[in-house]
Design an enzyme around this catalytic site. Structure first.
Site, PDB file in Angstrom:
ATOM      1  N   ARG A  55      -3.958  -6.080 -10.552  1.00 38.23           N
ATOM      2  CA  ARG A  55      -3.897  -7.475 -10.993  1.00 38.23           C
ATOM      3  C   ARG A  55      -5.312  -7.875 -11.407  1.00 38.23           C
ATOM      4  O   ARG A  55      -6.269  -7.130 -11.205  1.00 38.23           O
ATOM      5  CB  ARG A  55      -3.279  -8.397  -9.918  1.00 38.23           C
ATOM      6  CG  ARG A  55      -3.554  -8.086  -8.486  1.00 38.23           C
ATOM      7  CD  ARG A  55      -4.968  -8.244  -8.061  1.00 38.23           C
ATOM      8  NE  ARG A  55      -5.501  -9.548  -8.431  1.00 38.23           N
ATOM      9  CZ  ARG A  55      -6.771  -9.827  -8.563  1.00 38.23           C
ATOM     10  NH1 ARG A  55      -7.703  -8.883  -8.368  1.00 38.23           N
ATOM     11  NH2 ARG A  55      -7.198 -11.034  -8.902  1.00 38.23           N
ATOM     12  N   GLY A  56      -5.400  -9.096 -11.965  1.00 39.57           N
ATOM     13  CA  GLY A  56      -6.658  -9.508 -12.582  1.00 39.57           C
ATOM     14  C   GLY A  56      -6.556  -9.128 -14.052  1.00 39.57           C
ATOM     15  O   GLY A  56      -6.233  -7.966 -14.378  1.00 39.57           O
ATOM     16  N   ALA A  57      -6.805 -10.105 -14.927  1.00 40.75           N
ATOM     17  CA  ALA A  57      -6.501  -9.913 -16.352  1.00 40.75           C
ATOM     18  C   ALA A  57      -7.109  -8.632 -16.950  1.00 40.75           C
ATOM     19  O   ALA A  57      -6.381  -7.833 -17.546  1.00 40.75           O
ATOM     20  CB  ALA A  57      -6.937 -11.161 -17.125  1.00 40.75           C
ATOM     21  N   ASP A 246      -7.424 -15.942 -17.313  1.00 41.66           N
ATOM     22  CA  ASP A 246      -6.359 -15.064 -17.809  1.00 41.66           C
ATOM     23  C   ASP A 246      -6.145 -15.234 -19.303  1.00 41.66           C
ATOM     24  O   ASP A 246      -5.683 -14.318 -19.977  1.00 41.66           O
ATOM     25  CB  ASP A 246      -5.057 -15.323 -17.054  1.00 41.66           C
ATOM     26  CG  ASP A 246      -5.157 -14.735 -15.662  1.00 41.66           C
ATOM     27  OD1 ASP A 246      -5.693 -15.424 -14.769  1.00 41.66           O
ATOM     28  OD2 ASP A 246      -4.765 -13.573 -15.486  1.00 41.66           O
ATOM     29  N   LYS A 257      -5.698 -18.524 -12.194  1.00 43.65           N
ATOM     30  CA  LYS A 257      -4.832 -18.584 -11.013  1.00 43.65           C
ATOM     31  C   LYS A 257      -4.489 -20.014 -10.607  1.00 43.65           C
ATOM     32  O   LYS A 257      -5.354 -20.895 -10.635  1.00 43.65           O
ATOM     33  CB  LYS A 257      -5.549 -17.858  -9.863  1.00 43.65           C
ATOM     34  CG  LYS A 257      -4.828 -17.836  -8.529  1.00 43.65           C
ATOM     35  CD  LYS A 257      -3.418 -17.348  -8.595  1.00 43.65           C
ATOM     36  CE  LYS A 257      -3.249 -16.009  -9.253  1.00 43.65           C
ATOM     37  NZ  LYS A 257      -1.829 -15.688  -9.576  1.00 43.65           N
TER      38      LYS A 257
HETATM   39  O1  MRU Z   1      -2.095 -13.023 -10.273  1.00 41.87           O
HETATM   40  P1  MRU Z   1      -3.429 -12.363 -10.440  1.00 41.87           P
HETATM   41  O2  MRU Z   1      -4.012 -11.889  -9.156  1.00 41.87           O
HETATM   42  O3  MRU Z   1      -3.391 -11.281 -11.502  1.00 41.87           O
HETATM   43  O4  MRU Z   1      -4.383 -13.506 -10.999  1.00 41.87           O
HETATM   44  C1  MRU Z   1      -5.716 -13.180 -11.268  1.00 41.87           C
HETATM   45  C2  MRU Z   1      -6.530 -14.331 -11.732  1.00 41.87           C
HETATM   46  O5  MRU Z   1      -6.056 -15.430 -11.915  1.00 41.87           O
HETATM   47  C3  MRU Z   1      -7.972 -14.032 -12.065  1.00 41.87           C
HETATM   48  O6  MRU Z   1      -8.778 -15.119 -11.759  1.00 41.87           O
HETATM   49  C4  MRU Z   1      -8.076 -13.733 -13.561  1.00 41.87           C
HETATM   50  O7  MRU Z   1      -7.160 -12.746 -13.936  1.00 41.87           O
HETATM   51  C5  MRU Z   1      -9.447 -13.318 -13.953  1.00 41.87           C
HETATM   52  S1  MRU Z   1      -9.869 -11.712 -13.341  1.00 41.87           S
HETATM   53  C6  MRU Z   1     -11.402 -11.317 -13.894  1.00 41.87           C
END
Ligand code: MRU
Length: 361
Positions: A55-57, A246, A257
């Site tokens: 996870r994380g964009a 994201d 998030k």
């Molecule tokens: O649901 P997730 O854990 O994938 O959400 C992640 C986030 O919202 C992060 O802040 C975002 O992807 C930036 S990661 C560098």
């Protein structure tokens, strides 16, 4: 620095680039267990993205690219044209895993284009091209995050305490992170930077991931429940808020998030600068504002039965958007690998800090 890698390419035979598999750190098991998924099965990659094992964009984009590259190795296509169209099918399938992080679609588009550019080559050459493109996407992400850290540290001062939401650190990227990158650069410079990490309900990325990775790096991190953010700001403990993204629309509206928007409102109310840090792969200039960014909704059980224990009546109605959109006017600056953009983002996002134009793709 975090020694484990979020996503990696693992050759089947040491010393030979392909065939190979994608190796994904299973983040649902953190902080207690460090386990990896190694696969070339596109359905396993889809599930890893969907169930937030990765996870994380930016990390989602890298995992998807490597997933396509790994699955393509096993395709038995009679011709280059057939292989190119099967690659497009693999990419189309992975694109259904999660809707909000634009990095997923950006990385899959790159993979499709890499295959299409080599449509006149042999299938074996296309397969090698795909692996090289996926590794390039990973390496570029690591370099962009490092650059974000170098630019972003200019917004901090030795001795600052920052607040962050969710996890936009090394675990969310190929390496180094986005929102946490300036913290790591500051630490390399010997500065003292303290971090307050929101726990980030419902999946607790702040508690399970940010607190863990900062602890591994030897950073000074304090975990707070989400509803403590206002209080620590009121107590004048926070000098800046740093978050990831994201998807960033052309006017600077930023999806991140769920809860990020609330933190931005709180920061505004307390006169604290709120910064977004993200690579240009998170920019979506096709969207004029954040109003059209698709927001993922997640299942009720993540709210009612977090981590194996039921904490709400089984039949209660639940609304669980996974992301929200912070309006650009609450954002003091957006940092990407090219520099720092300040309002008006309609102009500055295209050329952060007046420098090089961002790539059009
Ligand atoms: O649901 P997730 O854990 O994938 O959400 C992640 C986030 O919202 C992060 O802040 C975002 O992807 C930036 S990661 C560098």
């Amino acid at each position: 620095m975090l020694s484990v890698k979020t996503v990696e390419w693992v050759p089947d035979t040491p010393g030979r680039l392909l065939p190979g598999r994608v190796r994904i750190l299973d983040q649902t098991l953190l902080p207690d267990n460090i386990r990896f998924i190694e696969t070339s099965d596109i359905e396993v990659v889809w599930r890893a993205i969907r169930t937030v094992q990765v996870r994380g964009a930016p990390a989602i984009g890298v995992a998807a690219a490597m997933g396509v590259a790994a699955a393509a190795q096993r395709l038995d296509a009679p011709s280059a044209t057939a292989l190119v169209s099967k690659v497009a099918e693999l990419a189309g399938y992975l694109a259904t895993a999660r809707p909000t992080a634009v990095n997923l679609f950006w990385a899959l588009d790159r993979m499709k284009r890499a295959a299409a550019r080599h449509a006149a080559c042999l299938p074996a050459e296309i397969k090698e091209t795909l692996v090289r493109e996926a590794i390039r996407i990973r390496d570029e992400d690591a370099a962009m995050c490092r650059a974000i850290g170098e630019h972003g540290v200019a917004l901090l001062h030795d001795g600052d305490t920052i607040l962050t939401h969710c996890n936009a650190g090394a675990l969310a990227t190929a390496e180094f992170g986005t929102a946490l990158a300036p913290v790591y650069v500051a630490m390399e410079r010997g500065w003292t930077i303290r971090v307050f990490a929101d726990e980030t309900r419902p999946l607790l990325q702040g508690a399970r991931l940010t607190a863990w990775e900062l602890g591994q790096a030897g950073a000074d991190v304090t975990l707070i429940c989400d509803n403590v953010a206002a209080q620590v700001m009121k107590e004048s403990r926070i000098q800046a808020v740093l978050v990831g993204a994201d998807r960033i629309a052309a006017n600077g509206d930023t999806a991140n998030k769920i809860g990020t928007y609330g933190v931005a409102v709180l920061a505004k109310a307390h006169g604290i600068p709120f910064y977004v840090l993200a690579p240009s792969s998170s920019f979506d200039f096709s969207m004029p504002t954040g109003a059209t960014i698709p927001i993922e909704e997640r299942g009720a059980e993540e709210v009612t039965s977090g981590f194996g224990k039921r904490i709400a009546p089984r039949e209660v109605k639940v609304y669980s958007p996974a992301f929200d959109v912070t309006p650009a006017d609450l954002i003091a600056a957006i940092v990407c690998e090219k520099g720092i953009a300040k309002p008006d983002y309609r102009l500055s996002l295209q050329r952060p800090a007046g420098g090089q134009a961002l790539p059009a793709e």
